[in-house]
Design a protein around this motif. Structure first.
Motif, PDB file in Angstrom:
ATOM      1  N   ASP A 178      -3.217 -10.876   0.342  1.00  0.00           N
ATOM      2  CA  ASP A 178      -3.003 -11.229  -1.071  1.00  0.00           C
ATOM      3  C   ASP A 178      -3.898 -12.401  -1.456  1.00  0.00           C
ATOM      4  OD1 ASP A 178      -1.836 -11.132  -3.612  1.00  0.00           O
ATOM      5  OD2 ASP A 178      -0.216 -12.489  -3.052  1.00  0.00           O
TER       6      ASP A 178
ATOM      7  N   ALA B 219      -7.235  -1.707  -3.804  1.00  0.00           N
ATOM      8  CA  ALA B 219      -6.645  -3.046  -3.879  1.00  0.00           C
ATOM      9  C   ALA B 219      -6.078  -3.303  -5.271  1.00  0.00           C
ATOM     10  CB  ALA B 219      -7.691  -4.096  -3.518  1.00  0.00           C
TER      11      ALA B 219
ATOM     12  N   GLY C 180       0.792  -1.217   0.000  1.00  0.00           N
ATOM     13  CA  GLY C 180       0.000   0.000   0.000  1.00  0.00           C
ATOM     14  C   GLY C 180       0.826   1.270   0.000  1.00  0.00           C
TER      15      GLY C 180
ATOM     16  N   MET D  91      -9.423  -6.779  -1.568  1.00  0.00           N
ATOM     17  CA  MET D  91      -8.417  -7.551  -2.280  1.00  0.00           C
ATOM     18  C   MET D  91      -8.983  -8.888  -2.741  1.00  0.00           C
ATOM     19  SD  MET D  91      -5.271  -7.433  -3.361  1.00  0.00           S
ATOM     20  CE  MET D  91      -4.435  -6.230  -2.323  1.00  0.00           C
TER      21      MET D  91
ATOM     22  N   ILE E  58      -9.325  -3.689   3.451  1.00  0.00           N
ATOM     23  CA  ILE E  58      -8.321  -3.949   2.418  1.00  0.00           C
ATOM     24  C   ILE E  58      -8.402  -5.404   1.985  1.00  0.00           C
ATOM     25  CG2 ILE E  58      -5.842  -4.085   1.916  1.00  0.00           C
ATOM     26  CD1 ILE E  58      -5.426  -1.762   3.871  1.00  0.00           C
ATOM     27  N   ASP E  59      -8.515  -6.311   2.944  1.00  0.00           N
ATOM     28  CA  ASP E  59      -8.577  -7.741   2.640  1.00  0.00           C
ATOM     29  C   ASP E  59      -9.868  -8.100   1.915  1.00  0.00           C
ATOM     30  OD1 ASP E  59      -6.469  -9.477   3.032  1.00  0.00           O
ATOM     31  OD2 ASP E  59      -7.268 -10.358   4.869  1.00  0.00           O
TER      32      ASP E  59
ATOM     33  N   SER F 216      -2.960  -1.252  -5.793  1.00  0.00           N
ATOM     34  CA  SER F 216      -1.809  -1.759  -5.034  1.00  0.00           C
ATOM     35  C   SER F 216      -1.134  -2.915  -5.753  1.00  0.00           C
ATOM     36  CB  SER F 216      -2.253  -2.191  -3.637  1.00  0.00           C
ATOM     37  OG  SER F 216      -2.781  -1.106  -2.915  1.00  0.00           O
TER      38      SER F 216
END
Length: 308
Positions: free
Chosen positions: A189, A268, A141, A222, A218-219, A271
């Motif tokens: 990821d 996401a 990030g 992602m 974020i997760d 990134s």
């Protein structure tokens, strides 16, 4: 995808001698992966995944091992490294660092509502586990992007269309990232190729190398970017619904998180695009992979707001 390190027969023999895993029968390259060199190792005692950890330093790898031990205490469905004869889980040499895992049978699934429901439940379960002290923030990030852009200012890359796009996107994304949202343990990821399925049943979540302590959204975002698109980078709406409904059932998403979801999906994608651009155009130039960052730009462009 990437293959950074090769092993001579002598090097392989030395590595295996430190483990109680039998005698070498066969070593095969495993395609895929962006940050390590992976091999399928067959011995007289079974089949194993031999991973040369090309990207992480020893301190980072030690933290990764501590996290895996932490996850094992919570019986989380992932694969755990095999200890050396010494009891350590990391084999260190002057030239490379090695971890060996059991080789699990299974496949990377295609996106579907049934698949994403299971991934949603697994991610919500992960987010209920307390993070380890010392875990970094999201490693792909702003902590990496900001210095990268500063480094590019006086280079030929600064006029590259990707850098222009990146700066433009960050103008509206940055303020959203400052909002106070729930934080916790992230995988960091979670793409489909970091899952393993037996037909349509999940076996494990793989590769906690980017695990971190940061904003949970974020997760979530992602996983949408990594798991809810077709191989032509078109959004699979039913997969998104399956994922979010399953996740929300176990870890209810706050109103503030719903409001910020669109932004974080774009963040996401940005990134991962950033990581790939830097990796294959600057750090390890690779003509075949130089444009792979564009897949994430396409996914960002094809995102559609989801109403719940």
């Amino acid at each position: 995808m990437a293959q950074y390190t090769t092993l001579s027969p002598e090097e392989l023999t030395d590595i295996v001698s430190h483990y109680a895993i039998g005698n070498i029968l066969l070593l095969e390259d495993i395609p895929g992966g962006f940050g390590n060199s992976n091999f399928k190792l067959t011995t007289t005692k079974g089949t194993f995944l031999l991973k040369i950890c090309d990207e992480k330093n020893i301190e980072e790898l030690r933290m990764q091992i501590e996290l895996l031990k932490h996850l094992q205490q919570h019986s989380y469905p992932t694969v755990y490294p095999i200890p050396l004869k010494s009891g350590d889980m990391l084999h260190v040499t002057p030239d490379y660092n090695v971890m060996i895992y059991p080789f699990l049978e299974g496949k990377t699934p295609d996106p579907s509502q049934k698949i994403l429901k299971q991934i949603g439940s697994a991610l919500a379960r992960l987010h209920s586990i307390s993070p380890l002290t010392g875990l970094p923030g999201f490693p792909m990030g702003m902590t990496q992007i900001t210095p990268f852009l500063e480094e590019m200012v006086n280079t030929n890359f600064y006029s590259h269309p990707f850098i222009t796009w990146l700066n433009s996107e960050l103008e509206w994304i940055r303020p959203e990232l400052d909002k106070t949202l729930p934080k916790g343990l992230l995988h960091g990821d979670l793409f489909l190729d970091n899952t393993l399925f037996d037909d349509d049943k999940m076996v494990v979540i793989l590769d906690f190398e980017e695990a971190c302590h940061d904003t949970l959204l974020i997760d979530v975002a992602m996983t949408i970017i990594g798991c809810c698109y077709t191989n032509k980078h078109q959004l699979d709406i039913s997969s998104v619904h399956g994922f979010l409904n399953s996740y929300n059932a176990l870890r209810p998403v706050t109103d503030e998180e719903w409001e910020s979801l669109d932004c974080f999906v774009h963040y996401a994608a940005l990134s991962i695009a950033f990581w790939r651009f830097r990796q294959y155009n600057i750090r390890h130039p690779n003509v075949q992979l130089a444009d792979i960052y564009q897949e994430m730009i396409a996914r960002s462009a094809n995102w559609q707001s989801i109403q719940f």
